[in-house]
Scaffold this active site. Structure first.
Site, PDB file in Angstrom:
ATOM      1  N   LYS A 142     -35.880  19.516 -22.906  1.00 59.22           N
ATOM      2  CA  LYS A 142     -37.040  18.626 -22.883  1.00 59.22           C
ATOM      3  C   LYS A 142     -36.604  17.162 -22.868  1.00 59.22           C
ATOM      4  O   LYS A 142     -35.808  16.742 -23.707  1.00 59.22           O
ATOM      5  CB  LYS A 142     -37.914  18.867 -24.124  1.00 59.22           C
ATOM      6  CG  LYS A 142     -38.737  20.135 -24.047  1.00 59.22           C
ATOM      7  CD  LYS A 142     -39.479  20.391 -25.342  1.00 59.22           C
ATOM      8  CE  LYS A 142     -40.896  19.895 -25.295  1.00 59.22           C
ATOM      9  NZ  LYS A 142     -41.692  20.394 -26.452  1.00 59.22           N
ATOM     10  N   ILE A 143     -37.142  16.440 -21.905  1.00 61.15           N
ATOM     11  CA  ILE A 143     -36.900  14.994 -21.787  1.00 61.15           C
ATOM     12  C   ILE A 143     -38.266  14.299 -21.767  1.00 61.15           C
ATOM     13  O   ILE A 143     -39.144  14.682 -20.988  1.00 61.15           O
ATOM     14  CB  ILE A 143     -36.128  14.664 -20.484  1.00 61.15           C
ATOM     15  CG1 ILE A 143     -34.707  15.250 -20.538  1.00 61.15           C
ATOM     16  CG2 ILE A 143     -36.076  13.153 -20.243  1.00 61.15           C
ATOM     17  CD1 ILE A 143     -33.879  14.999 -19.278  1.00 61.15           C
TER      18      ILE A 143
END
Length: 365
Positions: A142-143
């Site tokens: 996740k970014i």
């Protein structure tokens, strides 16, 4: 026997992912039963979820004491703990991941440090490190979809890393995220990589929009729009998705096996007690999307949710809702930027709390 209501959502082409992880549900069979009985097809985690899991359970104590001997920092220790959980959850979802259309689902998400939300280089570096350490095909890193996150997303996709873009609130930013994904795939293809092996979702946060906007509506005489702005935004995002992933540019990548970056609805539990607890889930069921749902909302939907193909209904009304906001002087882009800024803070605080809890645990050992 009546068909499970959560499972019925899958009939409309939407995947339900669980927005929760801890050691207990992996080891006691609860996660396995959610996969088998409710048709749950993935898991998302975030710093707040891990903080709750580690602080409220003794399941991690032994490993914390062991890792403390070698980990240089509490952050490194945390990621080692988290990776164990992510790998074990990913194993449970291997069957889903390896279904007829391989890689359509079965993903488990692990987030980079929230302290890196505005650090392009740091995010890119850590995303690659976590991807290599987890070493599972069916994991997403996740970014955050912040402005500095866009290049990190593109560069990570270009390295063949599955990315879950998190913390999206605004439509202009969502469109920039689709560009980062497509450009990243083009970079990967140009370098001789296999675009068919990459998967990504863009996580649009919903109920927090209404929490911020709803109090403004009464002042502007728009009380009838309470609880509707987030849903309208999501429907407009789906319009963008349909447009972006039907262009000639996209079709060239699709011909090489690329998968569209699906929209994922996040923050779908109702924060307002006046709303039905399954309101956001029911309003946005539609093909080629994901909804990541907390355990209590899955249980509520199993009990009294209504599954129907709703996402493409009322698009004119969604457009009108956002136009009425604008006419009343409510700047939705300003609001969504505020939510992004607050969202970073909302993840930083539990992460700090988590690192402190690890420190306390180490001292007890």
């Amino acid at each position: 026997m009546a068909t499970n209501k959560v499972k019925q959502i899958h009939d409309f082409g939407q995947s339900i992912w669980l927005d929760f992880i801890d050691r207990e549900i992996i080891s006691n069979g609860k996660l396995k039963s959610l996969i088998d009985d409710d048709g749950v097809r993935g898991v998302t985690s975030n710093p707040a979820i891990f903080e709750k899991a580690i602080s409220s359970s003794s399941a991690y104590d032994k490993e914390i004491a062991e890792l403390a001997k070698t980990a240089k920092t509490n952050e490194e220790l945390f990621f080692n703990l988290a990776i164990t959980d992510i790998q074990n959850a990913a194993k449970l979802f291997e069957g889903v991941y390896n279904e007829e259309v391989k890689g359509a689902d079965g993903y488990v998400s692990l987030e980079v440090s929230p302290f890196l939300a505005l650090d392009t280089e740091g995010t890119t570096k850590q995303a690659e490190e976590l991807w290599k350490k987890v070493n599972r095909e069916n994991v997403m890193i996740k970014i955050p979809g912040t402005k500095p996150g866009l290049k990190a997303i593109r560069d990570s996709i270009a390295k063949g890393i599955n990315i879950n873009v998190t913390l999206l609130f605004g439509l202009p930013r969502y469109e920039e995220v689709t560009e980062a994904y497509i450009a990243g795939l083009e970079d990967l293809l140009a370098a001789g990589g296999d675009v068919s092996k990459v998967a990504s979702v863009a996580s649009f946060f919903l109920s927090r929009i209404d929490v911020l906007v709803d109090p403004m509506l009464d002042e502007k005489g728009l009380g009838d729009l309470k609880g509707e702005v987030a849903i309208a935004s999501a429907k407009k995002a789906y319009e963008i998705y349909k447009r972006v992933f039907s262009t000639e540019r996209w079709k060239k990548l699709e011909a090489k096996g690329a998968k569209p970056q699906r929209l994922l609805w996040a923050s779908t539990s109702s924060k307002n007690p006046a709303f039905k607890d399954t309101k956001y889930v029911e309003a946005l069921i539609g093909a080629d999307t994901v909804d990541t749902v907390p355990l209590e909302t899955i249980e509520a939907f199993r009990d009294h949710g209504v599954a129907a193909d709703t996402l493409t209904l009322g698009l004119d009304k969604a457009t009108e809702t956002l136009e009425r906001l604008k006419a009343a002087g409510i700047d939705i882009d300003k609001i969504t930027q505020q939510l992004e800024d607050e969202g970073i803070d909302k993840f930083n605080k539990p992460f700090e709390k988590l690192l402190n809890a690890i420190e306390e645990q180490k001292n007890k050992a």
